[in-house]
Design an enzyme around this catalytic site. Sequence first.
Site: not given
Length: 241
Positions: A10, A12, A184
Amino acid sequence: MTTNSFAFFDLDHTLLPVDSSGLWAYFLISKCSDRKQEFERRQKQFDLDYFNGVLDINQFMDFEMHLLSLFSRAQLEEYRKEYIATYIKPNIRPNAVELVQKHKEAGDKVVIVTATYRFVVEPIAKLLDADGLIAAEPEEDADGQFTGGWLRHTFAQGKVTAVEKYVADRGGLETLKSSSFYSDSINDLPLLSFVAEHGGTAVGTNPDKFLSRIAKQRGWKILNLFQVEEPTYEEVVEKTP
């Protein structure tokens, strides 16, 4: 048939300490003098929905694509250069770059899998030296202008669909046994679970409180690269010339 291994990331708050999608949206909103307050209010609500794991991706994509279509491609190209220089390059963290390089040196193909759309993240993927990019796809007309429509999203279950398609011609699902996915966000639980269920490694990276709890329950790895940052719309406006 050659078997590949992948390190899926991922973007961001995983490889970047900031939200590249939100920063770009606020950056564009700062250019919309006549509807700035309306767009800011809607973007803030989408941000909150994302954090709480209740984002309506169809509504969000419609909003993002409409915002994109308000500008010509030439304007957007110039804005993107400014945005990358102002918000992204200063937030490239050495330890994130080192992690990417570690996987590449081990023979993994590094692929960024993000819900942000391709126009925004393509130059970021290059800065991070990724081998591949899976992203949302805006619709363009014959002249390369963005129409306000979109071809696919890569959010939540959409990431699973996209990754499954991506590996289909690159060794198939067997490749996931030697692959990993770093994220995250609780919104990436579908892909984290998918990779883990196929024998791969799920890594909660700078995990939010929801993902952190699940990662601990399931015995997944947890990696804290850095503390994530949440710039406000006002901070973006302040930085924007």
